[in-house]
Design a protein around this motif. Sequence first.
Motif: not given
Length: 412
Positions: A31-58
Amino acid sequence: MTNNASQVVKAIDEARRAVVGASIIPLATVSPQPIEWLWRPHFALGKLSVLAGHPGLGKSLVTMDMAAHVSTGRKWVDGSHCPKGSVVLVSGEDDPGDTLRPRLDAAGADVNKVYYLKAVCDMEGERGFTLADVPALTSMLGRLKDCRLIIIDPVSAYLAGTDSHNNAEVRALLAPLAQMAGDHRVSVICVSHLNKAQGEAIGRVTGSLAFVAAARSAYVVSRCKDDPKRRLMTPLKNNLGADLAGASYRIGETIMDGLGGVPFVTWDLDPVNISADEALAPTTGHESTVADAIEFLRDILRDGPVKVNEVKAEANAAGLSPRTIERAKAELPVIAQRFTEGNNGRGYWTWKLGEASKAATSKAANPAIQTGGLTEDGSTMRVPEDTGGVRPPTSGLADLPEKQGARETFRL
């Protein structure tokens, strides 16, 4: 005899693992299922995400702000829905007492719904968590059924001896974590660092490319080249949403009794529509002048509000770089306004020219962009003077009233 026994056990194990067939299912039964979002369109529920950056940027401050939103169900800065639920912090660098808790309080989190993973337990007692301990996380989620967000910061501290540069090993380590996220509808955000290599942004995340490959979305935090106080969160990849939808923020500070200054994130209202490659690219020195961009904005906005994507498309056609347009916008009294459509948080942004006096009046009257003074409980609140964003509610502060349709306007 012992060697023979070992060989027999090994043979049985190899026979058990031998591939004898494949399991398939017809997609007609799915059955087709819609994507559930934690924060549309950046981070979805039920998924793995990465947030990367140099130290000191928050980066960690961003995750604390996200934890605050999820724990309270407070809408995101763009007006989109945020599912309310519990949050689990797996932090290998920040102390829960002098860093995590104060920052959560400053961000307006409901700390009754935020949990710190101290250790895992086995037959020998407590020990440190690693990504090989997904069964322990799964057991925890069985009890914490409303959990919607797990933050692992930094992911490199929990590799369980895995070679971070070995694609196969990293994929094998992350696969159970991704499966757990899907099974329990929880968003897992792994915080990482950037290396000093040159080239495409996708190769800048520390360790194997498998970290980014396993994630459904990956964002890079960088410093804005034209405004050092502004941080950009730009998409490195996004398999589920718009891959040019980013955000920007600044770091404010609130004075808390007995703790001194505690930092928090204040988001800019205007979206960022550049890629991570553009954000991390070195300055070429051949960009158009800000004066040209100012004249362009005055001309295109002369007759009233224009959608931001239309302004930027015309600017690109005119040979004006995004960075130059942003600088010109900061020098002009440009007002950004977001309009929502329906109840799903979707909408669009417009820019319009506004008189400096009106913009100043709007800024002074709106508590979301105060630059100083006292809060309701008498403590001092400090926010960067050039912020165009929204500071989160903190202890003793009244929440800002929600508005329907067009959001309040701010000088950016």
